[in-house]
Design a protein around this motif. Structure first.
Motif, PDB file in Angstrom:
ATOM      1  N   GLU A  11       0.836  -1.204   0.000  1.00  0.00           N
ATOM      2  CA  GLU A  11       0.000   0.000   0.000  1.00  0.00           C
ATOM      3  C   GLU A  11       0.867   1.249   0.000  1.00  0.00           C
ATOM      4  N   GLN A  12       1.946   1.240   0.791  1.00  0.00           N
ATOM      5  CA  GLN A  12       2.851   2.388   0.833  1.00  0.00           C
ATOM      6  C   GLN A  12       3.538   2.564  -0.509  1.00  0.00           C
ATOM      7  N   LYS A  13       3.899   1.469  -1.157  1.00  0.00           N
ATOM      8  CA  LYS A  13       4.524   1.561  -2.480  1.00  0.00           C
ATOM      9  C   LYS A  13       3.548   2.184  -3.478  1.00  0.00           C
ATOM     10  N   ALA A  14       2.284   1.778  -3.443  1.00  0.00           N
ATOM     11  CA  ALA A  14       1.284   2.346  -4.343  1.00  0.00           C
ATOM     12  C   ALA A  14       1.152   3.851  -4.108  1.00  0.00           C
ATOM     13  N   ILE A  15       1.121   4.267  -2.855  1.00  0.00           N
ATOM     14  CA  ILE A  15       1.038   5.691  -2.521  1.00  0.00           C
ATOM     15  C   ILE A  15       2.251   6.431  -3.068  1.00  0.00           C
ATOM     16  N   ASP A  16       3.444   5.859  -2.870  1.00  0.00           N
ATOM     17  CA  ASP A  16       4.673   6.491  -3.356  1.00  0.00           C
ATOM     18  C   ASP A  16       4.675   6.615  -4.875  1.00  0.00           C
ATOM     19  N   GLU A  17       4.168   5.594  -5.574  1.00  0.00           N
ATOM     20  CA  GLU A  17       4.116   5.642  -7.037  1.00  0.00           C
ATOM     21  C   GLU A  17       3.133   6.704  -7.524  1.00  0.00           C
ATOM     22  N   PHE A  18       1.985   6.820  -6.882  1.00  0.00           N
ATOM     23  CA  PHE A  18       1.035   7.875  -7.252  1.00  0.00           C
ATOM     24  C   PHE A  18       1.654   9.250  -7.006  1.00  0.00           C
ATOM     25  N   GLU A  19       2.345   9.404  -5.889  1.00  0.00           N
ATOM     26  CA  GLU A  19       2.967  10.690  -5.560  1.00  0.00           C
ATOM     27  C   GLU A  19       4.063  11.029  -6.563  1.00  0.00           C
ATOM     28  N   ALA A  20       4.826  10.025  -6.991  1.00  0.00           N
ATOM     29  CA  ALA A  20       5.883  10.249  -7.983  1.00  0.00           C
ATOM     30  C   ALA A  20       5.293  10.623  -9.339  1.00  0.00           C
ATOM     31  N   ALA A  21       4.142  10.036  -9.674  1.00  0.00           N
ATOM     32  CA  ALA A  21       3.503  10.333 -10.951  1.00  0.00           C
ATOM     33  C   ALA A  21       3.007  11.774 -10.983  1.00  0.00           C
ATOM     34  N   LEU A  25      -1.194  13.281  -5.544  1.00  0.00           N
ATOM     35  CA  LEU A  25      -2.001  12.074  -5.740  1.00  0.00           C
ATOM     36  C   LEU A  25      -1.756  11.036  -4.648  1.00  0.00           C
ATOM     37  N   GLY A  26      -0.593  11.091  -4.009  1.00  0.00           N
ATOM     38  CA  GLY A  26      -0.301  10.147  -2.930  1.00  0.00           C
ATOM     39  C   GLY A  26      -1.285  10.275  -1.785  1.00  0.00           C
ATOM     40  N   ALA A  27      -1.626  11.505  -1.421  1.00  0.00           N
ATOM     41  CA  ALA A  27      -2.577  11.735  -0.327  1.00  0.00           C
ATOM     42  C   ALA A  27      -3.964  11.222  -0.699  1.00  0.00           C
ATOM     43  N   ILE A  28      -4.343  11.403  -1.958  1.00  0.00           N
ATOM     44  CA  ILE A  28      -5.645  10.899  -2.419  1.00  0.00           C
ATOM     45  C   ILE A  28      -5.649   9.378  -2.397  1.00  0.00           C
ATOM     46  N   ALA A  29      -4.554   8.775  -2.852  1.00  0.00           N
ATOM     47  CA  ALA A  29      -4.447   7.322  -2.847  1.00  0.00           C
ATOM     48  C   ALA A  29      -4.523   6.776  -1.422  1.00  0.00           C
ATOM     49  N   GLU A  30      -3.843   7.422  -0.490  1.00  0.00           N
ATOM     50  CA  GLU A  30      -3.869   6.971   0.907  1.00  0.00           C
ATOM     51  C   GLU A  30      -5.287   7.011   1.464  1.00  0.00           C
ATOM     52  N   ILE A  38     -15.361   1.356   1.238  1.00  0.00           N
ATOM     53  CA  ILE A  38     -16.115   2.077   0.209  1.00  0.00           C
ATOM     54  C   ILE A  38     -15.460   1.907  -1.162  1.00  0.00           C
ATOM     55  N   THR A  39     -14.123   2.014  -1.213  1.00  0.00           N
ATOM     56  CA  THR A  39     -13.414   2.048  -2.492  1.00  0.00           C
ATOM     57  C   THR A  39     -12.906   0.696  -2.965  1.00  0.00           C
ATOM     58  N   GLY A  40     -12.542  -0.186  -2.046  1.00  0.00           N
ATOM     59  CA  GLY A  40     -11.963  -1.473  -2.415  1.00  0.00           C
ATOM     60  C   GLY A  40     -10.498  -1.396  -2.821  1.00  0.00           C
ATOM     61  N   TRP A  41      -9.880  -0.228  -2.659  1.00  0.00           N
ATOM     62  CA  TRP A  41      -8.493  -0.059  -3.100  1.00  0.00           C
ATOM     63  C   TRP A  41      -7.527  -1.001  -2.397  1.00  0.00           C
ATOM     64  N   ALA A  46      -3.804  -5.509  -2.627  1.00  0.00           N
ATOM     65  CA  ALA A  46      -3.394  -6.807  -2.062  1.00  0.00           C
ATOM     66  C   ALA A  46      -3.388  -7.897  -3.128  1.00  0.00           C
ATOM     67  N   ASP A  47      -4.286  -7.810  -4.100  1.00  0.00           N
ATOM     68  CA  ASP A  47      -4.375  -8.812  -5.160  1.00  0.00           C
ATOM     69  C   ASP A  47      -3.442  -8.551  -6.332  1.00  0.00           C
ATOM     70  N   THR A  48      -2.794  -7.380  -6.360  1.00  0.00           N
ATOM     71  CA  THR A  48      -1.904  -7.009  -7.461  1.00  0.00           C
ATOM     72  C   THR A  48      -0.471  -7.408  -7.118  1.00  0.00           C
ATOM     73  N   PRO A  49       0.217  -8.095  -8.052  1.00  0.00           N
ATOM     74  CA  PRO A  49       1.628  -8.419  -7.800  1.00  0.00           C
ATOM     75  C   PRO A  49       2.443  -7.135  -7.600  1.00  0.00           C
ATOM     76  N   GLU A  50       3.381  -7.169  -6.672  1.00  0.00           N
ATOM     77  CA  GLU A  50       4.133  -5.964  -6.322  1.00  0.00           C
ATOM     78  C   GLU A  50       4.895  -5.390  -7.510  1.00  0.00           C
ATOM     79  N   ASN A  51       5.375  -6.238  -8.408  1.00  0.00           N
ATOM     80  CA  ASN A  51       6.124  -5.729  -9.555  1.00  0.00           C
ATOM     81  C   ASN A  51       5.241  -4.949 -10.534  1.00  0.00           C
ATOM     82  N   GLU A  52       3.926  -5.045 -10.404  1.00  0.00           N
ATOM     83  CA  GLU A  52       3.013  -4.295 -11.258  1.00  0.00           C
ATOM     84  C   GLU A  52       2.595  -2.956 -10.638  1.00  0.00           C
TER      85      GLU A  52
END
Length: 70
Positions: A11-21, A25-30, A38-41, A46-52
């Motif tokens: 989850e932290q990696k996803a936030i960091d990637e959104f923020e880098a993009a 966006l990192g705050a919104i992702a968090e 509500i969102t299912g994020w 959790a179901d997405t491979p980390e390399n993706e």
């Protein structure tokens, strides 16, 4: 309502990637991750491979360039 919990490393990696993009966006992702009921994020991450979990650029059918995760 947000769940009071620690973020997983994925989850932290996803936030960091959104923020880098795009800064901000990192705050919104968090918020979306913590509002998983509500969102299912968090479930999707959790179901997405980390390399993706990477920010990338691509083209849509209307040739508009955009950044996306995955």
């Amino acid at each position: 309502m947000q769940e009071p919990r620690e973020l997983t490393p994925k989850e932290q990696k996803a936030i960091d990637e959104f923020e880098a993009a795009r800064p901000g966006l990192g705050a919104i992702a968090e918020t979306n991750i913590l509002n998983n009921n509500i969102t299912g994020w968090a479930d999707i991450i959790a179901d997405t491979p980390e390399n993706e979990l990477v920010a990338g650029e691509g083209f849509s059918s209307n040739s508009f360039m955009y950044r996306r995760l995955g």
